[in-house]
Design a protein around this motif. Structure first.
Motif, PDB file in Angstrom:
ATOM      1  N   PRO A 148      -7.897 -15.089  21.848  1.00 55.48           N
ATOM      2  CA  PRO A 148      -7.572 -14.169  20.767  1.00 55.48           C
ATOM      3  C   PRO A 148      -8.220 -14.563  19.453  1.00 55.48           C
ATOM      4  O   PRO A 148      -8.439 -15.738  19.207  1.00 55.48           O
ATOM      5  CB  PRO A 148      -6.057 -14.316  20.644  1.00 55.48           C
ATOM      6  N   ARG A 149      -8.537 -13.569  18.676  1.00 51.14           N
ATOM      7  CA  ARG A 149      -9.168 -13.872  17.408  1.00 51.14           C
ATOM      8  C   ARG A 149      -8.305 -13.336  16.285  1.00 51.14           C
ATOM      9  O   ARG A 149      -8.429 -12.177  15.897  1.00 51.14           O
ATOM     10  CB  ARG A 149     -10.559 -13.237  17.364  1.00 51.14           C
ATOM     11  N   TRP A 150      -7.439 -14.196  15.784  1.00 44.27           N
ATOM     12  CA  TRP A 150      -6.535 -13.737  14.751  1.00 44.27           C
ATOM     13  C   TRP A 150      -7.250 -13.482  13.438  1.00 44.27           C
ATOM     14  O   TRP A 150      -6.701 -12.834  12.551  1.00 44.27           O
ATOM     15  CB  TRP A 150      -5.430 -14.768  14.544  1.00 44.27           C
ATOM     16  N   ALA A 151      -8.463 -13.978  13.334  1.00 47.29           N
ATOM     17  CA  ALA A 151      -9.183 -13.830  12.073  1.00 47.29           C
ATOM     18  C   ALA A 151      -9.397 -12.373  11.708  1.00 47.29           C
ATOM     19  O   ALA A 151      -9.538 -12.041  10.531  1.00 47.29           O
ATOM     20  CB  ALA A 151     -10.522 -14.557  12.144  1.00 47.29           C
ATOM     21  N   ASN A 152      -9.414 -11.507  12.713  1.00 46.61           N
ATOM     22  CA  ASN A 152      -9.560 -10.077  12.404  1.00 46.61           C
ATOM     23  C   ASN A 152      -8.509  -9.623  11.421  1.00 46.61           C
ATOM     24  O   ASN A 152      -8.774  -8.836  10.511  1.00 46.61           O
ATOM     25  CB  ASN A 152      -9.437  -9.244  13.680  1.00 46.61           C
ATOM     26  N   TYR A 153      -7.294 -10.134  11.615  1.00 45.67           N
ATOM     27  CA  TYR A 153      -6.217  -9.697  10.751  1.00 45.67           C
ATOM     28  C   TYR A 153      -6.357 -10.251   9.345  1.00 45.67           C
ATOM     29  O   TYR A 153      -6.072  -9.568   8.365  1.00 45.67           O
ATOM     30  CB  TYR A 153      -4.871 -10.085  11.364  1.00 45.67           C
ATOM     31  N   SER A 154      -6.807 -11.482   9.239  1.00 46.33           N
ATOM     32  CA  SER A 154      -6.972 -12.015   7.894  1.00 46.33           C
ATOM     33  C   SER A 154      -8.147 -11.324   7.208  1.00 46.33           C
ATOM     34  O   SER A 154      -8.117 -11.071   6.010  1.00 46.33           O
ATOM     35  CB  SER A 154      -7.165 -13.527   7.918  1.00 46.33           C
ATOM     36  N   ASP A 155      -9.164 -10.980   8.003  1.00 54.29           N
ATOM     37  CA  ASP A 155     -10.263 -10.195   7.439  1.00 54.29           C
ATOM     38  C   ASP A 155      -9.740  -8.899   6.856  1.00 54.29           C
ATOM     39  O   ASP A 155     -10.151  -8.462   5.785  1.00 54.29           O
ATOM     40  CB  ASP A 155     -11.290  -9.840   8.528  1.00 54.29           C
ATOM     41  N   LEU A 156      -8.818  -8.314   7.600  1.00 55.83           N
ATOM     42  CA  LEU A 156      -8.261  -7.043   7.181  1.00 55.83           C
ATOM     43  C   LEU A 156      -7.710  -7.123   5.767  1.00 55.83           C
ATOM     44  O   LEU A 156      -7.991  -6.284   4.913  1.00 55.83           O
ATOM     45  CB  LEU A 156      -7.152  -6.656   8.155  1.00 55.83           C
ATOM     46  N   PHE A 157      -6.939  -8.174   5.533  1.00 51.48           N
ATOM     47  CA  PHE A 157      -6.313  -8.272   4.222  1.00 51.48           C
ATOM     48  C   PHE A 157      -7.280  -8.785   3.169  1.00 51.48           C
ATOM     49  O   PHE A 157      -7.170  -8.452   1.999  1.00 51.48           O
ATOM     50  CB  PHE A 157      -5.087  -9.176   4.287  1.00 51.48           C
ATOM     51  N   GLY A 158      -8.208  -9.603   3.623  1.00 54.74           N
ATOM     52  CA  GLY A 158      -9.122 -10.172   2.655  1.00 54.74           C
ATOM     53  C   GLY A 158     -10.208  -9.214   2.215  1.00 54.74           C
ATOM     54  O   GLY A 158     -10.568  -9.152   1.052  1.00 54.74           O
ATOM     55  N   GLN A 159     -10.751  -8.473   3.169  1.00 53.28           N
ATOM     56  CA  GLN A 159     -11.936  -7.680   2.848  1.00 53.28           C
ATOM     57  C   GLN A 159     -11.627  -6.291   2.361  1.00 53.28           C
ATOM     58  O   GLN A 159     -12.524  -5.563   1.966  1.00 53.28           O
ATOM     59  CB  GLN A 159     -12.817  -7.530   4.093  1.00 53.28           C
ATOM     60  N   SER A 160     -10.386  -5.880   2.434  1.00 56.39           N
ATOM     61  CA  SER A 160     -10.171  -4.476   2.102  1.00 56.39           C
ATOM     62  C   SER A 160      -8.863  -4.293   1.375  1.00 56.39           C
ATOM     63  O   SER A 160      -8.117  -5.238   1.138  1.00 56.39           O
ATOM     64  CB  SER A 160     -10.149  -3.640   3.380  1.00 56.39           C
ATOM     65  N   LYS A 161      -8.573  -3.086   1.084  1.00 57.71           N
ATOM     66  CA  LYS A 161      -7.375  -2.797   0.318  1.00 57.71           C
ATOM     67  C   LYS A 161      -6.197  -2.517   1.249  1.00 57.71           C
ATOM     68  O   LYS A 161      -5.287  -1.776   0.914  1.00 57.71           O
ATOM     69  CB  LYS A 161      -7.637  -1.545  -0.511  1.00 57.71           C
ATOM     70  N   TYR A 162      -6.224  -3.069   2.442  1.00 57.90           N
ATOM     71  CA  TYR A 162      -5.202  -2.744   3.421  1.00 57.90           C
ATOM     72  C   TYR A 162      -3.806  -3.034   2.904  1.00 57.90           C
ATOM     73  O   TYR A 162      -2.872  -2.262   3.114  1.00 57.90           O
ATOM     74  CB  TYR A 162      -5.450  -3.533   4.714  1.00 57.90           C
ATOM     75  N   LEU A 163      -3.679  -4.155   2.214  1.00 58.59           N
ATOM     76  CA  LEU A 163      -2.360  -4.509   1.690  1.00 58.59           C
ATOM     77  C   LEU A 163      -1.862  -3.429   0.734  1.00 58.59           C
ATOM     78  O   LEU A 163      -0.683  -3.069   0.729  1.00 58.59           O
ATOM     79  CB  LEU A 163      -2.443  -5.859   0.969  1.00 58.59           C
ATOM     80  N   THR A 164      -2.786  -2.905  -0.068  1.00 54.92           N
ATOM     81  CA  THR A 164      -2.400  -1.834  -0.986  1.00 54.92           C
ATOM     82  C   THR A 164      -1.875  -0.633  -0.222  1.00 54.92           C
ATOM     83  O   THR A 164      -0.845  -0.064  -0.566  1.00 54.92           O
ATOM     84  CB  THR A 164      -3.616  -1.364  -1.817  1.00 54.92           C
ATOM     85  N   TYR A 165      -2.589  -0.268   0.838  1.00 56.25           N
ATOM     86  CA  TYR A 165      -2.160   0.892   1.610  1.00 56.25           C
ATOM     87  C   TYR A 165      -0.781   0.656   2.195  1.00 56.25           C
ATOM     88  O   TYR A 165       0.084   1.537   2.175  1.00 56.25           O
ATOM     89  CB  TYR A 165      -3.141   1.179   2.759  1.00 56.25           C
TER      90      TYR A 165
END
Lengths: 290, 311
Positions: A66-83
């Motif tokens: 498994p590659r959990w880094a995808n999820y950290s990328d999600l929060f790091g690279q984009s405004k996902y947290l805002t959404y």
């Protein structure tokens, strides 16, 4: 009429085998359908934990799992947290306030007697049949005039308003089933209408209220049409909008998009896992009333 | 005035307050939201549909045009007709599939299988997902390169059957039908299950003793008894498909003729094209809503049972 002759043991054996085969086929179909149902979901969760390049190269391999880094990328690279934050900020208050407002209205329609009560009830009831797409254009102009476009509270109010007819209808039918003696007893104890409602009737109606709240949660969290029309600024996007935006932005980053999809669906799925009985029942009541 | 007259006036005022004050307090928030964000836009929509409404440089310009929009929609608008046709085909096929599948699953669950509760919950899961999520999931399943369907086809050597399922006009609608069947069958299953559970056990038992096999049991006993539930499912399902927006929009097929539905068409006309006439889009909305309403009423009337069900 039942067959009355005795059957030989050979016929009995054959019948049992046939039934056994039927059972096996049944279970096979059941399992197949379950794979069909859960398959897409499981597949996407799987994709969200793999390396993107590898997904494109070899769709079936599991070597980078498994590659959990995808999820950290999600929060790091984009405004996902805002959404995410937007969705929560819009949905939770809307449910809370909306349910209370609908409970008040439902209780009123169930308990108080006044002229025009049946008319109001009928209006609420028939408005359920009207599709939201109908009022999109005038609603848009209205919200522009009220400066509610691209605001969280604007969308929240819209969600509340659009579920008022349905919610009131459901809660009213629930309140109707509560015996009036309860309210009378409260009145004897010195409550006026207001405190009767808050101290006695509402707590008693909690199961129905809760059922409605969970149903509304599913509805609002996943809502797309109003969101896409009334929110254009990136800072205020809700999750469904965010996912749709990602699909345009990160077209080939399947891993990232699946991660966003998985995380966005997590609250509803967890909710569902805990409250499945409730939720299924609320779908049922909602439809039966319709 | 005399004291008695004053007192009776006060009493009447008090009575009036008693009848009207509680309803007003309890109903006002809901009524306010309802009127402002629903009733008023509703009437406004009807009004706008009779005008030509264009936004020039931020300023709205309205011109009364009467029934011109309606006439144009019905007679001239090919896009609308395509969306209309697609919507109807989709509604019919998908609803038949969803309801029969839902019924079959409900019967299976009712008869009892091991882990029945697990299966029921699993089969209902698609319903809790967002339309956007569903569209995304299935867009990838249908993806020509990384999609499961084509990957499996290639794996078993049927690679030349692989194609862009959502890209080809001939397969788009059917692909979407499969998606909505996947999505909504759980809902119909739950309703049917509730309906079957309401049938007294003695009836099913009696039928079984009379020697009916399972298939006859379903056709001649369960379905007729379940008729009200099935009609409700059909009406909800059908009108739901007609209002469908999320999935075709998210799949990105709304812009192509093969995947257009009336609501995606409406959305595009109203919010995505440049100098469009909002009055026209609103007229489409009004016309469509009337159609949905009429269709629902017709269905529920035509399909209802002849005699009242008694059991």
């Amino acid at each position: 009429m039942t067959k009355d002759r005795a059957i030989s043991w050979q016929e009995n054996e054959r019948a049992r085998t046939v039934r056994g085969v039927q059972r096996a086929i049944l279970y096979a179909l059941v399992v197949l359908y379950t794979l069909f149902t859960i398959g897409p979901v499981a597949w996407t969760v799987l994709l969200s934990l793999r390396v993107n390049k590898e997904i494109i190269r070899a769709p079936f391999s599991l070597s980078t799992f498994p590659r959990w880094a995808n999820y950290s990328d999600l929060f790091g690279q984009s405004k996902y947290l805002t959404y995410y934050g937007n969705s929560v900020l819009i949905v939770v208050p809307a449910i809370f306030v909306g349910t209370i407002i609908a409970a008040m209205a439902g209780y009123c329609l169930a308990r108080f007697r006044f002229t025009g009560r049946e008319f109001i009830y009928w209006v609420f009831f028939t408005s359920i049949l009207i599709p939201p797409a109908l009022i999109l254009v005038p609603l848009y102009r209205q919200l522009v005039a009220f400066h509610m476009i691209n605001t969280r509270w604007g969308l929240g109010m819209l969600y509340m308003a659009s579920s008022i007819p349905f919610a009131t209808y459901i809660l009213r039918s629930y309140f109707v089933t509560i015996p009036p003696d309860l309210a009378d007893a409260a009145k004897i104890d010195g409550c006026n209408e207001w405190s009767t409602f808050w101290r006695v009737m509402l707590p008693v109606a909690m199961p129905g209220v809760w059922s409605l709240a969970t149903f509304s949660f599913l509805l609002y969290w996943n809502e797309f049409l109003y969101a896409v029309v009334f929110i254009q600024k990136d800072a205020y996007r809700t999750l469904p909008l965010g996912i749709q935006y990602f699909r345009g932005q990160y077209v080939f980053n399947f891993a990232l998009i699946s991660a966003s999809v998985t995380l966005a669906s997590l609250p509803v799925i967890i909710f569902y896992a805990i409250f499945s009985e409730q939720i299924i029942k609320s779908f049922r009541t909602g439809a039966v009333k319709a | 005035m005399g004291k008695r007259a004053v007192n009776s006036k006060k009493k009447r005022w008090r009575q009036l307050k008693q009848t009207w004050l509680p309803p007003i307090i309890f109903l006002t928030p809901a009524a306010l939201l309802f009127v402002i964000f629903f009733v008023y836009p509703l009437f406004d929509a009807i009004r706008i549909s009779f005008t030509s409404l264009k936004i020039q440089a931020g300023q709205p310009q309205q011109v009364f045009v009467g029934l011109k929009h309606y006439r144009n929609i019905v007679l001239l608008d090919t896009d609308f007709r395509i969306g209309f046709k697609n919507n109807l085909i989709w509604a019919f096929v998908s609803c038949v599939a969803e309801i029969s599948l839902g019924l079959a699953l409900a019967v299976i669950l009712h008869r009892g299988i091991r882990f029945g509760r697990f299966f029921r919950n699993a089969w209902f899961i698609p319903m809790v997902l967002s339309g956007v999520v569903v569209g995304t999931l299935w867009a990838w399943i249908y993806h020509p390169d990384i999609g499961i369907i084509n990957a499996v086809l290639r794996l078993v050597g049927l690679g030349d059957l692989a194609r862009p399922w959502l890209g080809l006009d001939s397969t788009t609608l059917w692909a979407m039908i499969i998606i909505t069947t996947w999505y909504y069958t759980g809902f119909n299953m739950v309703l049917s299950l509730a309906g079957i559970s309401a049938i007294p056990e003695e009836l099913l038992e009696a039928a079984r003793i009379d020697g009916t096999n399972e298939w006859q049991n379903i056709r001649y006993v369960i379905v007729p008894l379940l008729r009200p539930v099935l009609v409700t499912e059909w009406v909800l399902c059908f009108s739901g498909k007609l209002k469908m927006f999320d999935i075709p929009y998210v799949l990105g097929v709304g812009a192509r003729a093969a995947g257009e539905t009336v609501v995606t068409y409406l959305y595009r006309r109203a919010f995505q094209w440049g100098t469009i006439d909002l009055g026209y889009a609103t007229a489409v909305a009004v016309l469509w809503s009337i159609f949905i309403l009429v269709a629902s009423l017709v269905w529920s009337h035509v399909l209802r049972s002849r005699e009242p069900l008694e059991y």
